[in-house]
Design a protein around this motif. Structure first.
Motif, PDB file in Angstrom:
ATOM      1  N   GLY A   6      13.311   8.245   9.971  1.00 54.81           N
ATOM      2  CA  GLY A   6      12.354   9.345  10.076  1.00 54.81           C
ATOM      3  C   GLY A   6      12.843  10.596   9.365  1.00 54.81           C
ATOM      4  N   ALA A   7      14.119  10.908   9.535  1.00 55.50           N
ATOM      5  CA  ALA A   7      14.693  12.075   8.867  1.00 55.50           C
ATOM      6  C   ALA A   7      14.693  11.905   7.358  1.00 55.50           C
ATOM      7  CB  ALA A   7      16.108  12.316   9.373  1.00 55.50           C
ATOM      8  N   ARG A   8      14.979  10.696   6.899  1.00 57.71           N
ATOM      9  CA  ARG A   8      14.965  10.441   5.449  1.00 57.71           C
ATOM     10  C   ARG A   8      13.555  10.564   4.876  1.00 57.71           C
ATOM     11  NH1 ARG A   8      18.953   5.196   4.822  1.00 57.71           N
ATOM     12  NH2 ARG A   8      20.899   6.304   5.188  1.00 57.71           N
ATOM     13  N   LEU A   9      12.551  10.082   5.625  1.00 57.08           N
ATOM     14  CA  LEU A   9      11.170  10.202   5.172  1.00 57.08           C
ATOM     15  C   LEU A   9      10.756  11.663   5.078  1.00 57.08           C
ATOM     16  CD1 LEU A   9       9.438   7.338   7.196  1.00 57.08           C
ATOM     17  CD2 LEU A   9       9.698   7.442   4.722  1.00 57.08           C
ATOM     18  N   ILE A  10      11.095  12.456   6.093  1.00 58.56           N
ATOM     19  CA  ILE A  10      10.746  13.878   6.083  1.00 58.56           C
ATOM     20  C   ILE A  10      11.470  14.591   4.951  1.00 58.56           C
ATOM     21  CG2 ILE A  10      10.955  16.038   7.374  1.00 58.56           C
ATOM     22  CD1 ILE A  10      10.523  14.363   9.931  1.00 58.56           C
ATOM     23  N   ALA A  11      12.736  14.281   4.752  1.00 53.44           N
ATOM     24  CA  ALA A  11      13.498  14.916   3.680  1.00 53.44           C
ATOM     25  C   ALA A  11      12.945  14.553   2.313  1.00 53.44           C
ATOM     26  CB  ALA A  11      14.972  14.512   3.776  1.00 53.44           C
ATOM     27  N   GLY A  14       9.700  16.455   1.817  1.00 55.26           N
ATOM     28  CA  GLY A  14       9.880  17.894   1.757  1.00 55.26           C
ATOM     29  C   GLY A  14       9.710  18.567   3.105  1.00 55.26           C
ATOM     30  N   SER A  15       8.716  18.159   3.864  1.00 55.92           N
ATOM     31  CA  SER A  15       8.495  18.705   5.203  1.00 55.92           C
ATOM     32  C   SER A  15       7.622  17.743   5.990  1.00 55.92           C
ATOM     33  CB  SER A  15       7.828  20.079   5.140  1.00 55.92           C
ATOM     34  OG  SER A  15       6.500  19.966   4.705  1.00 55.92           O
ATOM     35  N   LEU A  16       7.530  17.988   7.283  1.00 55.02           N
ATOM     36  CA  LEU A  16       6.700  17.141   8.137  1.00 55.02           C
ATOM     37  C   LEU A  16       5.236  17.281   7.776  1.00 55.02           C
ATOM     38  CD1 LEU A  16       6.713  15.185  10.543  1.00 55.02           C
ATOM     39  CD2 LEU A  16       6.461  17.160  12.036  1.00 55.02           C
ATOM     40  N   LEU A  17       4.808  18.489   7.429  1.00 58.95           N
ATOM     41  CA  LEU A  17       3.411  18.708   7.059  1.00 58.95           C
ATOM     42  C   LEU A  17       3.067  18.014   5.745  1.00 58.95           C
ATOM     43  CD1 LEU A  17       0.955  20.084   8.212  1.00 58.95           C
ATOM     44  CD2 LEU A  17       1.526  22.091   6.857  1.00 58.95           C
ATOM     45  N   ASN A  18       3.977  18.044   4.785  1.00 60.12           N
ATOM     46  CA  ASN A  18       3.747  17.325   3.527  1.00 60.12           C
ATOM     47  C   ASN A  18       3.683  15.825   3.758  1.00 60.12           C
ATOM     48  OD1 ASN A  18       3.631  19.603   1.960  1.00 60.12           O
ATOM     49  ND2 ASN A  18       5.756  19.484   1.288  1.00 60.12           N
ATOM     50  N   LEU A  19       4.528  15.320   4.654  1.00 64.37           N
ATOM     51  CA  LEU A  19       4.520  13.897   4.968  1.00 64.37           C
ATOM     52  C   LEU A  19       3.232  13.499   5.673  1.00 64.37           C
ATOM     53  CD1 LEU A  19       6.203  11.312   4.780  1.00 64.37           C
ATOM     54  CD2 LEU A  19       7.235  11.909   6.959  1.00 64.37           C
TER      55      LEU A  19
END
Length: 91
Positions: A6-11, A14-19
């Motif tokens: 999950g952290a790798r996907l968010i990183a 760029g951000s949780l909103l972009n994801l």
């Protein structure tokens, strides 16, 4: 999916909103852009998974079901990402 994936996907997004703005099909292959564009350029098969491959559910699936499991997991993950990013309630 797990904390690390999950952290790798968010990183990577760029951000949780972009994801949260990405569809489930993009979440599924996030991290495999190089392989995706190479496959499109050479007209070969596109990748079935990117960063989501490191999730424990994908690792437990049999080889022939890994693609299906990654698609299902990406769908569930995309829904939960949108709830986390756009939800009104604090939990």
């Amino acid at each position: 999916v797990g904390e690390l994936v999950g952290a790798r996907l968010i990183a990577h997004a760029g951000s949780l909103l972009n994801l949260a703005k990405h569809p489930a099909s993009t979440v599924q292959i996030l991290g495999a852009e190089k392989a995706l564009f190479r496959a499109l350029k050479t007209k070969h098969a596109t990748p079935k998974y990117g960063l989501i491959y490191h999730a424990s559910l994908i690792g437990q699936a049999s080889q022939k079901n890994k693609g299906k499991m990654s698609r299902v997991l990406a769908n569930k993950c995309a829904l939960s990402i949108r709830v986390d990013a756009l939800g009104d309630q604090d939990t």
